[in-house]
Design an enzyme around this catalytic site. Structure first.
Site, PDB file in Angstrom:
ATOM      1  N   PHE A  46       4.562  -1.083  -4.319  1.00  0.00           N
ATOM      2  CA  PHE A  46       5.796  -0.483  -3.783  1.00  0.00           C
ATOM      3  C   PHE A  46       5.706   1.044  -3.805  1.00  0.00           C
ATOM      4  O   PHE A  46       6.599   1.729  -4.291  1.00  0.00           O
ATOM      5  CB  PHE A  46       7.042  -0.983  -4.540  1.00  0.00           C
ATOM      6  CG  PHE A  46       7.261  -2.459  -4.376  1.00  0.00           C
ATOM      7  CD1 PHE A  46       7.953  -2.952  -3.284  1.00  0.00           C
ATOM      8  CD2 PHE A  46       6.722  -3.354  -5.290  1.00  0.00           C
ATOM      9  CE1 PHE A  46       8.125  -4.316  -3.110  1.00  0.00           C
ATOM     10  CE2 PHE A  46       6.877  -4.726  -5.128  1.00  0.00           C
ATOM     11  CZ  PHE A  46       7.585  -5.199  -4.037  1.00  0.00           C
ATOM     12  N   HIS A  47       4.597   1.545  -3.329  1.00  0.00           N
ATOM     13  CA  HIS A  47       4.449   2.987  -3.197  1.00  0.00           C
ATOM     14  C   HIS A  47       3.353   3.286  -2.184  1.00  0.00           C
ATOM     15  O   HIS A  47       2.593   2.400  -1.782  1.00  0.00           O
ATOM     16  CB  HIS A  47       4.133   3.642  -4.549  1.00  0.00           C
ATOM     17  CG  HIS A  47       2.795   3.284  -5.118  1.00  0.00           C
ATOM     18  ND1 HIS A  47       2.616   2.368  -6.133  1.00  0.00           N
ATOM     19  CD2 HIS A  47       1.553   3.729  -4.815  1.00  0.00           C
ATOM     20  CE1 HIS A  47       1.340   2.269  -6.423  1.00  0.00           C
ATOM     21  NE2 HIS A  47       0.661   3.076  -5.635  1.00  0.00           N
TER      22      HIS A  47
END
Ligand code: TYD
Length: 130
Positions: A46-47
């Site tokens: 999630f980045h």
């Protein structure tokens, strides 16, 4: 993004793979880390990174990696220690569907720097100018 297939040395006594910077992967390796003991329900990532590049290899077990360049998404299944997923800069990634015994080896071209992370999806899009 691409899957890199490494040369394998196979013999009756097992297999060996060597990864040489600049030869087997397209960058110098400044950092190595590994991810293990992941709960099968967990989702990671999630980045995106502003500059950093990396190669992820499932040394054991399997997991899925979703890569998103801001326009299109692609899903990869990592389940083979002979294959590495090259993730270039500015790719949003999510990792999930970890098998019980999954061990991920990650080879990176930069030292750890939280300032290189983009952890918010809308900021990721803004960074890309989308
Ligand atoms: P993170 O990169 O968010 O993991 P993932 O993308 O797999 O979910 O890192 C998780 C935590 O570990 C975070 O607090 C930062 C820390 N960390 C380091 O201290 N050094 C490192 O080299 C890495 C990759 C993470």
């Amino acid at each position: 993004m691409s899957l890199i297939e490494f040369n394998i040395n196979k013999s009756d006594s097992g297999s060996l793979i060597a990864i040489n910077e600049k030869l087997d992967i397209p960058f110098n390796i400044k950092r190595v880390y590994y991810i293990f003991d992941v709960d099968t329900e967990s989702r990671r990532g999630f980045h995106a990174h502003k500059k950093l590049k990396q190669v992820i290899i499932a040394l054991g077990g399997s997991c899925k990696v979703m890569l998103d360049n801001g326009y299109t998404k692609e899903e990869y299944l990592l389940n083979n220690p002979q294959k590495g997923l090259l993730i270039e800069k500015t790719m949003w990634r999510e990792m999930y569907d970890f098998s019980k015994n999954c061990v991920l080896l990650v080879l990176v071209n930069e030292l750890y720097d939280e300032a290189d992370y983009i952890r918010d999806y809308e900021q990721f899009k803004s960074f890309l100018g989308i």
